[in-house]
Design a protein around this motif. Structure first.
Motif, short mmCIF file in Angstrom:
data_model
loop_
_atom_site.label_atom_id
_atom_site.label_comp_id
_atom_site.label_asym_id
_atom_site.label_seq_id
_atom_site.Cartn_x
_atom_site.Cartn_y
_atom_site.Cartn_z
N VAL B 15 0.85 -1.18 0.00
CA VAL B 15 0.00 0.00 0.00
C VAL B 15 0.89 1.23 0.00
CG1 VAL B 15 -1.81 1.27 1.21
CG2 VAL B 15 -1.75 -1.23 1.32
N ALA B 16 0.70 2.08 -0.98
CA ALA B 16 1.48 3.32 -1.00
C ALA B 16 0.78 4.33 -0.10
CB ALA B 16 1.59 3.85 -2.41
N VAL B 17 1.52 5.01 0.74
CA VAL B 17 0.97 6.03 1.62
C VAL B 17 1.54 7.36 1.18
CG1 VAL B 17 0.68 6.80 3.99
CG2 VAL B 17 0.85 4.37 3.51
N LEU B 18 0.66 8.26 0.75
CA LEU B 18 1.15 9.52 0.19
C LEU B 18 0.57 10.69 0.97
CD1 LEU B 18 0.34 8.68 -3.52
CD2 LEU B 18 2.53 8.39 -2.38
N SER B 37 0.07 2.50 10.40
CA SER B 37 0.96 1.35 10.29
C SER B 37 0.75 0.36 11.43
CB SER B 37 2.41 1.82 10.26
OG SER B 37 2.68 2.54 11.44
N GLY B 38 -0.04 0.73 12.40
CA GLY B 38 -0.39 -0.24 13.43
C GLY B 38 -1.19 -1.40 12.84
N VAL B 75 5.64 4.26 2.64
CA VAL B 75 5.43 5.70 2.80
C VAL B 75 6.11 6.43 1.65
CG1 VAL B 75 5.75 7.67 4.31
CG2 VAL B 75 5.32 5.42 5.28
N GLY B 76 5.37 7.29 1.06
CA GLY B 76 5.92 8.04 -0.07
C GLY B 76 5.79 7.31 -1.38
N MET B 163 -9.68 4.71 12.39
CA MET B 163 -8.69 4.25 11.44
C MET B 163 -8.82 2.75 11.19
SD MET B 163 -6.18 4.94 9.49
CE MET B 163 -5.23 6.40 9.80
N LEU B 164 -9.02 2.01 12.31
CA LEU B 164 -9.17 0.55 12.19
C LEU B 164 -10.33 0.23 11.23
CD1 LEU B 164 -8.47 -2.33 13.12
CD2 LEU B 164 -10.07 -2.03 14.99
#
Lengths: 171, 1214
Positions: B15-18, B37-38, B75-76, B163-164
Motif C-alpha cells: 500500500v502506498a501512503v502519500l 501502520s499499526g 510511505v511516499g 482508522m481501524l
C-alpha cells in the motif's frame, strides 16, 4: 572465619595466576591469502588483538588493500570463534570468503591455546597447512622467550623474516 | 533488489501512503503514520462485515475465522517495478492519501490532488484519502466531496478506532477486487510480462512455447492473488499447477517463482508452527528455488536484464528464515554466497541493499564483526555517491559499526553503560581494577581497523556537515592512535579538530576527550602550617594519637590503621584553596594549547580555577590545579574538564590509568607519559576527600625577619615569633610542644603569653618569645661548617637539626552551622614552626689542664701571697691589690699545694671573642655563715680575656680558694655540724664510703665554673666544657678536695707567754701573722698595722697552733724549723742566726679530734730579713686513713706531716 578466608585467598590467587598464565598463551593466527600472489597473514591473540600482521604476498602492496584484508580477517573471527568449538581439527580450511579472498585458519591447541585459521583460494591447501604448522612452531619459540609478554605484539624482526621466508616457501 | 525481504513478503499487500495537500507538520505526519501502520495485519473475520460477495468467490478455501490480510505500507510510494507481473506482491495494490486539513483548506482540491497522485500507480485497485483534523466548515464540505474521508477531531483512541474501521474497509475492498481480478483472469486469461519476455525474440517455435507457458504463469499469478487474499490453500493449489506447467514448459524462472510462492503459502498455512519437518521442507524447496533462479540467470545471461537479484533475494529470504545460532553455519554459507553475488549486481543501489540485508542478518545471528564489515561496505558504497545525504547515511552506518570495532564514542557507550549497568560500580569506586578486567578493556583493539573506521567516520561526518561527529572522531583517532600516525598526520588531525570546532557554537561539549593525556600526579599534603589533626574531644591532649607524635617522623604503629584501606583520607576545608597536581602529556608532534583546564567535580561543592597550559610537542608537564571547596560534604574528582581545540571535554583519570595498565601489559601501543619522557609513576587513586567547616588558621612569622638566626655555639638569643589567626574562626585551644632535634636548646617558651591570648579572634596576633641556646655542633657538623667556612658559605641552617615548635590548635568544638550531626567534631590543626637557627662554630675549646704549684717556690716571684684578713665570719681574703687578688689563699685551708685549671681556647672564627670566667656561687651553702664561703662574689672581676681571630688563649681558673669551701659546705650539710672548723675531717670513713656524695660534689664544683664569652655587641654565650673540666680534674680530684690532716698556724703571742686560746678568729684577727713579703713594704693599710711588730734583737714570743682535721686524736712529734731567705736552717747549725726559747723539736703532742693545740715558744732574730717558719710533725701510730691520705701502703713508714710555710719579715732595730 577470618582465618579460613585468610588461608584460602592465597590459594585462589595462585590458581588464578596459573589459569591466567595458561590462557594468556591463547593466540589465533589468521592468514589471508589473496589471489595467487597476495596474502595477508595475521596472528590474533586471545584478546582479539592482532599481535603480528604481515602482507606476505608479492602483488598489491596498496595500503587500502591491506586494510581491506584486515577487515575481512577481523570479520572472519566471528565465524572462526563459533566454528572452532565444533571442530576437532586444528586446520580449518576456507572458513570464510569475501569476493576472491578466502580465509583459512589454524587453531592452536585446545581452542584456548592458540588457534590458527587460514583463508585461501582453495589452491595449494597442503602448502598453507605446512605454513601454519611452521609458523606455529615459530610462535612457540617466541613464547619461550622470557622477555616476551604473552599477548603483546610480536616485534621480533627474526620472527618476521622467518615468516616471510615461510610464506615464500609454501604460499 | 528490495530491502527487508523475507519469505512472507509474498503475501503482503503493498500500500502506498502519500501525503496529500498542504505540508503536514512532521510530528503530525508521524502520528498519522503510526495510526495507520499499526494495522499491518487485518483479520479476515473483522473484514467480513465490510465484505459483500457479488459473485461466487474464487477463494474457495478462504479461512474466514483464522486467516488475515497483511499490508505493507510504503510511505511516499515507490515507482512501479518492472517485475510486478512476476510477483504480484511487488504491485502497489492500494494508495492511501493522508491529508492534514488545517494546511489544506480546500477539500475538493485535495480530492483532485489525490486523484493525480494515484495516477502513476496503475496497478492500484483501491484508493483512499484520509483527512485529519478538519474544521467544522470542512466537515460540512466533506459531505459533498466523497473521495475524501474525514476523521472528525477527537481523542486519539477514537481516531484509532476510526482508522481501524477504515483499514478494514480498505481490506474488504481489496479482497473484492482480488476476487474480481482472479475471476477475470481465470475466465479471460491475462497477459503477463516480465522484462525477460520483452527481450525474447518471438520465433514461431517460441510463440507456441509461450502460449503453453502463459497458462502456467497465469496459474502462478492467481496463486499470488490467493496468497494476498489470505487463502494459502487456494494459493498452494494454483502454485502446484503452475509448478507442473512451468516444469513441463521449461519456464525455469517462473518455476522458481511459483515454488517460492508455494513455500510462502506453506508457511502462511502453518502459521505459528515451526517444526523440524516444516523447516526441512522449506529449506529443501528454497534451495531448489535458488538453484532454479541460478539456472535462469545462467540461461538468460546473454540478455541485458539480470535476474540475479531474485537468486540473491531468495538466498536472503532463506537465511533470514534460518537465522538461528544452531544453523549459523548454513546461514553463513548462504550469506557468503549472497555476498559473492554482489559482483554480478549491476545496480549500485542493489548492492547497497544486498549488503545492508547481509549485515542485518549477520547482526541478528550475533556476528557483530561480520555485520560491521558489511555495514562498512555499505558505508563505502554510500561514500561513493557524492551527496551529503549519502554521507549522512554513511556516517550513521559507520557509527553503528563503531561498537564492533571498539571505537564508539563515549557518549554512546555511556548510555549503554547506564542501561546495562555492568561496569558502573567498578568504575565508580575508582580503585584498582582487576587485571583481568583491564585486559578486557583492551580486547579486540585492532588498531589498523580502528584507525581506518575512525578516519572514515571523520571523512563522512565532514562530508555530511556534522562538525561535532567530526570533532569526536578526530579526537578519538588522535588520542588512541597517535603512535601510529605520522607527525604530519597528527597535525592534520589537529587542524581538522580546529576546523570542526569553528563550525560549532562556543562552549560545545563532547564526550570524547582529545588531548592531552591527564593523570593524577599527587595531592600535595597540607603545608605544615595548615596540617589538620583529628580531634578527640574526650582527651585533654586532643591531638594525641591522631598524628604522629614523638621523635619519629614515621611511626609504624600509627600508620598501620590507616593503611588497611588503601584509600587515604583527605580533608579539605571550606573556603581554603586546595591544590591538586596533575600531569599532562602531549605525545604528538604539534604544539598543544590547552585553553583552560580545571578539576571536574561532580559533587557540586567545589569551585575549580581554570588554568591555561601550553604543551610543546612530545612533552609532559606537571601542573597545579586549584580550587576552593564551597560546601561541607564529600568531594569526588573523577577527572579534569579541558577546553582544548575549541571544545570542552571531560578527561577521566581512570581512563588514563587503565591505558597505562594496558601499556604495562603490552596491550596498548604506548604509554603517552613515558614517550614524553615522564617517569613511571605509581597509579594514584583519588582519595576520599571530605570537606569540613572552616577552621582557624595560624600563620607564624619570626619578628625581625624569617631568616635563620645565626648563632655561635653556645650563644643564647631570644627570638620572638608572632602568630596571626588568618582563618575565620577563633582559636580556642592551643598547645605548644617541641619536636625535632636539639630540643634542649630551646631554653624557654613563653607559653603563658599564648595561653593568655586565647581565644585568638580572626585577625588577632600574639607574639611569643622563645629563648634559644645554640647547640654544640657535632663532629660532622663542625667539619661541614668548617668546610663551608672556608668556602665562605657558612650561613646554612640545616633543616634536619633545627628544633621545631609544634602548636596544636583548634577552634570551637562543634561547628554551629551543622547541628544535624551532633557528634561531628571539627578537627584541630597543627602548626609546625621551625626555629631556623644556623649554628656557627664559635670558640673552640682545645684542652683543659690542671696545673699545680707550690707556693714557696713562687715566693720570690711575688706570686700568690697569702694575705689573711680579719673577719672570722668569712675567711674571704680580698686584697686591695688587684693583681694579687688573682690568688687568694686561705691559711686555714691547709692545702698548700696550689692548683690552677688552665683552659686553652682557640678562636677559629672571624670575630673577636672575649672570655670571662666566673664561678657561680649559688645557694648551695647550708646557711652556716661561719663555714661556707659563698660570699665570694660571682664575678671575681677578672679581666676579660680577649681572643682574636685565629688565635688561642689560655684562661687560668684557680681551684683552691673557692672550691674547697664549697666542698666543706657540702660536707657540713652531710655531717653533723662541727665547731667552727673549716676543715672537717674529710677522709672519715663515712665520707669515703659515699662515693656518690663525692661525685655529686665534684659535679657541683664543675657546674660552678662558667666560661662565658661575648662577641660583638649582642652575641654572648657560654662554653660548654664540663666534660673537659671533669676530665682534667679527675686525676687529682682528691688532692683538690681533701684538706691535710694537720694544719699549722703560727701566731705572735703578744703577751710573751702563750695565751691560752686564739681560738676565736676574732682574736686571731688582731694578732695574725701576715707573712708579708715585699708587698708589705709597699704596704697600705693593713700592712702598717704589723709594721714593727717583729724586729730583730728582740725576743718574739710566738706560738704554733696545730689543728687536727681528722675525727681521731693524733699523737705526734712536732718540730718547728725556721729558715732564712737562702733556705738555710737558721736555728740549728753553726751559723744560726736565730735564737730560741722553749722547745722546737720533738715536742710530743696529742691533738684531740677537730681541735687545736697550741705550743708556745719564742724566737730571737739576730739578723733582720725574711724568714720562713714551718711546722712539721711525725705522726705516731698513724691510722689507716692517714696512711691512705699520705698515699703510702706500708705500715712501717712514718707519716710526716708538714705545714705550710709562714713568712716572717723581721725588721731591723728601729
Amino acid at each position: 572465619m577470618e582465618r579460613e578466608r585468610g588461608t584460602l585467598s592465597p590459594q585462589a590467587s595462585t590458581a588464578d595466576k596459573i589459569a591466567r598464565s595458561h590462557t594468556i598463551v591463547e593466540v589465533r593466527v589468521l592468514a589471508c591469502k589473496v589471489m595467487a600472489t597476495t596474502a595477508c597473514f595475521i596472528i590474533v591473540s586471545r584478546n582479539d588483538i592482532p599481535i603480528y600482521e604481515a602482507e606476505v604476498g608479492s602483488a598489491m602492496k596498496k595500503e587500502e588493500a591491506a586494510h581491506q584484508h584486515q577487515f575481512i580477517l577481523h570479520a572472519a573471527l566471528d565465524i572462526v570463534q563459533d566454528l572452532a568449538w565444533t571442530m576437532s581439527a586444528m586446520f580449518l580450511k576456507a572458513m570464510d570468503r569475501f569476493n576472491d579472498l578466502v580465509v583459512s585458519v589454524y587453531v592452536t591447541a585446545g581452542h584456548i591455546l592458540p588457534i590458527l585459521m587460514l583463508l585461501h583460494d582453495s589452491r595449494n591447501e597442503d602448502g598453507i597447512k605446512s605454513f601454519f604448522q611452521e609458523v606455529h612452531e615459530l610462535y612457540i619459540k617466541i613464547l619461550l622467550n622470557p622477555l616476551y609478554l604473552p599477548g603483546s605484539r610480536i616485534t621480533s624482526s627474526h620472527f618476521d623474516t622467518k615468516v616471510r621466508a615461510l610464506a615464500r616457501k609454501y604460499l | 533488489m528490495e530491502p527487508d525481504v523475507s519469505i512472507e513478503t509474498d503475501c503482503e499487500i503493498r500500500v502506498a501512503v502519500l501525503p496529500i495537500g498542504g505540508p503536514i507538520p512532521p510530528p503530525r505526519l508521524r502520528d498519522y503514520l503510526s495510526m495507520l501502520s499499526g494495522h499491518r495485519r487485518v483479520d479476515l473475520s473483522s473484514v467480513s462485515s465490510f465484505y459483500t460477495e457479488h459473485q461466487k468467490s474464487p477463494f474457495t478455501h478462504q479461512p474466514w475465522d483464522s486467516g488475515s490480510l497483511r499490508f505493507k505500507y510504503v510511505v511516499g510510494g515507490a515507482p512501479p517495478s518492472p517485475w510486478e507481473d512476476f510477483q504480484s506482491c511487488r504491485k502497489t495494490l492500494a494508495v492511501v492519501g493522508l491529508c492534514h486539513c488545517p494546511s489544506s483548506p480546500d477539500l475538493s482540491l485535495v480530492a483532485d490532488l489525490f486523484a493525480a497522485a494515484c495516477k502513476p500507480y496503475t496497478s492500484a485497485l483501491v484508493h483512499r484519502c484520509f483527512a485529519f483534523c478538519p474544521s467544522d466548515s470542512q466537515l460540512d464540505e466533506g459531505k459533498k466531496v466523497d473521495k475524501v474521508i474525514l476523521f472528525p477531531p477527537s481523542d486519539r483512541q477514537t481516531q484509532e478506532i476510526h482508522m481501524l474501521t477504515m483499514v478494514q474497509d480498505l481490506a474488504a475492498s481489496l479482497l473484492m477486487e482480488f476476487e474480481k481480478w482472479v475471476l477475470r483472469a481465470e475466465s479471460a486469461g491475462t497477459i503477463l510480462k516480465t522484462p525477460l519476455d520483452s527481450q525474447s525474440s518471438l520465433s514461431s517455435e517460441e510463440v507456441i512455447k509461450a502460449k503453453k507457458r502463459r497458462l502456467g504463469r497465469a496459474q502462478k499469478t492467481i496463486g499470488d492473488y490467493c496468497l494476498l487474499a489470505g487463502s494459502p490453500v487456494d494459493a498452494n493449489a494454483h502454485y502446484s499447477t503452475a509448478i507442473e506447467l512451468a516444469r513441463l514448459t521449461g519456464d525455469v524462472f517462473w518455476h522458481a517463482g511459483a515454488l517460492e510462492g508455494s513455500v510462502c503459502a506453506l508457511l502462511v498455512d502453518r502459521a505459528g508452527q515451526k517444526d523440524a519437518t516444516l523447516e526441512e521442507e522449506v529449506k529443501y524447496r528454497y534451495y531448489t528455488v535458488i538453484q532454479l533462479y541460478r539456472r535462469a540467470y545462467l540461461q538468460d545471461n546473454a540478455q541485458r536484464v539480470s535476474t540475479v537479484s531474485f537468486e540473491l533475494e531468495a538466498a536472503l529470504k532463506l537465511a533470514r528464515y534460518l537465522c538461528r545460532q544452531e544453523l549459523a553455519k548454513e546461514v553463513v554459507e548462504l550469506l557468503m554466497g549472497a555476498a559473492d553475488g554482489a559482483k554480478s549486481l549491476i545496480d549500485a543501489s542493489d548492492r547497497l541493499i544486498l549488503y545492508v540485508e547481509i549485515a542485518r542478518i549477520y547482526g541478528s545471528l550475533g556476528y557483530q564483526r561480520k555485520a560491521a564489515f558489511f555495514s562498512r561496505q555499505v558505508a563505502q558504497l554510500y561514500l561513493q555517491q557524492d551527496n551529503s545525504f549519502a554521507a549522512i547515511s554513511a556516517l550513521q552506518v559507520l557509527s553503528l559499526t563503531s561498537k564492533a570495532y571498539h571505537v564508539q564514542s563515549r557518549g554512546a557507550s555511556q548510555k549503554q553503560d547506564t542501561l546495562s549497568n555492568s561496569l558502573g560500580p567498578s568504575h565508580a569506586d575508582g580503585g584498582k581494577m582487576h587485571q583481568q578486567s583491564v585486559v578486557s578493556l583492551f580486547e579486540s583493539q585492532w588498531s589498523t581497523l580502528q584507525m581506518v573506521v575512525l578516519r572514515e567516520i571523520l571523512m563522512s561526518s565532514v562530508r555530511a556537515g556534522d562538525p561535532l561527529a567530526a570533532w569526536s572522531a578526530a579526537a578519538r583517532l588522535l588520542r588512541s592512535y597517535y603512535p601510529l600516525i605520522t607527525p604530519a598526520g597528527q597535525s592534520g588531525l589537529a587542524s581538522s579538530l580546529v576546523n570542526s570546532s569553528e563550525r560549532l557554537p562556543a562552549g560545545t561539549r563532547c564526550a570524547d576527550p582529545a588531548l592531552p593525556f591527564i593523570r593524577l600526579h599527587s595531592f600535595p599534603i597540607h603545608p605544615s602550617q595548615m596540617d589538620i589533626v583529628k580531634r578527640s574531644p574526650a582527651k585533654e591532649e586532643w591531638w594525641a594519637g591522631s598524628a604522629p607524635s614523638g621523635p619519629f617522623i614515621y611511626t609504624p604503629f600509627s600508620k598501620g590503621g590507616s593503611n588497611d584501606s588503601n584509600k587515604q583520607e583527605l580533608t579539605w576545608i571550606v573556603g581554603e584553596p586546595v591544590q591538586v597536581l596533575v600531569e599532562l602529556a602531549n605525545p604528538c608532534g604539534f604544539d598543544l594549547v590547552v585553553e583552560s583546564i580545571y578539576l571536574s567535580v561532580h559533587s557540586g561543592n567545589f569551585d575549580a580555577f581554570p588554568v591555561s597550559v601550553n604543551l610543546p610537542p612530545n612533552s609532559a608537564k606537571v601542573i597545579l590545579l586549584s580550587g576552593i571547596p564551597t560546601k561541607v560534604g564529600p568531594v569526588l574528582i573523577p577527572g579534569c574538564k579541558v577546553h582544548c581545540f575549541g571544545v570542552i571535554t571531560e578527561h577521566l583519570f581512570k581512563d588514563v590509568d587503565n591505558l597505562l595498565l594496558g601499556a604495562a601489559q603490552g596491550l596498548v601501543l604506548s604509554d603517552p607519559f613515558r614517550s614524553c619522557g615522564s617517569g613511571k609513576l605509581k597509579i594514584v587513586s583519588v582519595p576520599n576527600i571530605s570537606v569540613v567547616p572552616p577552621l582557624p588558621l595560624l600563620v607564624s612569622h619570626v619578628v625581625g625577619g624569617d631568616g635563620a638566626a645565626i648563632l655561635y655555639e653556645g650563644e643564647i638569643r631570644d627570638i620572638a615569633i608572632s602568630f596571626t589567626n588568618a582563618g575565620t574562626v577563633p582559636v580556642e585551644q592551643a598547645h605548644i610542644s617541641l619536636s625535632g632535634k636539639n630540643q634542649d636548646s630551646v631554653i624557654s617558651i613563653a607559653r603563658e603569653s599564648l595561653r593568655s591570648a586565647l581565644p585568638l579572634k580572626p585577625g588577632a596576633e600574639v607574639t611569643l618569645p622563645v629563648t634559644i641556646k645554640a647547640w654544640q655542633l657535632g663532629m660532622m657538623d663542625s667539619d661541614h661548617a668548617s668546610s663551608k667556612n672556608s668556602s665562605g658559605v657558612s650561613r646554612i641552617s640545616k633543616e634536619g637539626s633545627i628544633p621545631l615548635l609544634v602548636i596544636h590548635y583548634a577552634g570551637p568544638l562543634t561547628y554551629n552551622e551543622s547541628p544535624k550531626n551532633g557528634d561531628f567534631v571539627s578537627p584541630g590543626r597543627r602548626l609546625v614552626v621551625p626555629l631556623h637557627v644556623c649554628v656557627l662554630q664559635g670558640l673552640r675549646f682545645v684542652k683543659a689542664r690542671l696545673l699545680s704549684m707550690e707556693i714557696p717556690a713562687h715566693v720570690h716571684d711575688s706570686l700568690p701571697n697569702p694575705i689573711f684578713v680579719d673577719d672570722g665570719s668569712a675567711e674571704v681574703v680580698t686584697s686591695p691589690n688587684s693583681v694579687n687578688s688573682l690568688v687568694k689563699i686561705d691559711p686555714y685551708s691547709g692545702s698548700w699545694v696550689f692548683r690552677l685549671l688552665e683552659l686553652e681556647l682557640s678562636n677559629p672564627t672571624d670575630v673577636v671573642f672575649e672570655v670571662n670566667v666566673s664561678v657561680r656561687m649559688d645557694g648551695t651553702n647550708n646557711g652556716n655563715g661561719v663555714t661556707s664561703i659563698q660570699n665570694y662574689a660571682a664575678d671575681f672581676g677578672y679581666p676579660k680575656t680577649r681572643i682574636d681571630c685565629d688565635f688561642s688563649a689560655r684562661v687560668l681558673i684557680p681551684l683552691e680558694h673557692f672550691k674547697l669551701p664549697v666542698l666543706d659546705g657540702s660536707f657540713f650539710a652531710k655531717e653533723s655540724q662541727t665547731t667552727d672548723g673549716l676543715g672537717s675531717k674529710i677522709s672519715n670513713p663515712a665520707e669515703r664510703n659515699s662515693k656518690a656524695e663525692l661525685n655529686a660534689s665534684i659535679n657541683n664544683l664543675i657546674t660552678k665554673i662558667k666560661v662565658r664569652w661575648q662577641s660583638g655587641r649582642n652575641s654572648s654565650g657560654e662554653l660548654n666544657i664540663k666534660d673537659a673540666i671533669q676530665a682534667a680534674l679527675q686525676a687529682s680530684m682528691m688532692d683538690i678536695l681533701l684538706p691535710e690532716p694537720l694544719t699549722f698556724l703560727f701566731t705572735l703571742a703578744k703577751n710573751g707567754i702563750a695565751n691560752e686560746g686564739i681560738k676565736s678568729p676574732k682574736e686571731l684577727s688582731e694578732q695574725t701573722i701576715v707573712a708579708g713579703d715585699s708587698s708589705i713594704q709597699s704596704a697600705s693599710g693593713s700592712n702598717t698595722r704589723f709594721k714593727g711588730s717583729i724586729s730583730a734583737h728582740e725576743m718574739t714570743p710566738m706560738e704554733v697552733l696545730i689543728r687536727n682535721n681528722t675525727k681521731e686524736p693524733i699523737q705526734m712529734s712536732l718540730s718547728v724549723t725556721c729558715r732564712d731567705v737562702a733556705g738555710e736552717n737558721c736555728i740549728e747549725g753553726s751559723k744560726a742566726t736565730v735564737l730560741w726559747a722553749g722547745v722546737l723539736t720533738g715536742i710530743q703532742l696529742e691533738v684531740p679530734p677537730l681541735e687545736e693545740v697550741s705550743h708556745s715558744f719564742s724566737l730571737y732574730f739576730l739578723v733582720p730579713g725574711d724568714y720562713t717558719l714551718m711546722g712539721s710533725a711525725i705522726i705516731n701510730s698513724a691510722t689507716e686513713m692517714l696512711r691512705a691520705r699520705a698515699r703510702t701502703d706500708s705500715s712501717e713508714e712514718t707519716i710526716f706531716c708538714r705545714g705550710s710555710p709562714f713568712h716572717i719579715n723581721v725588721v731591723g732595730a728601729l
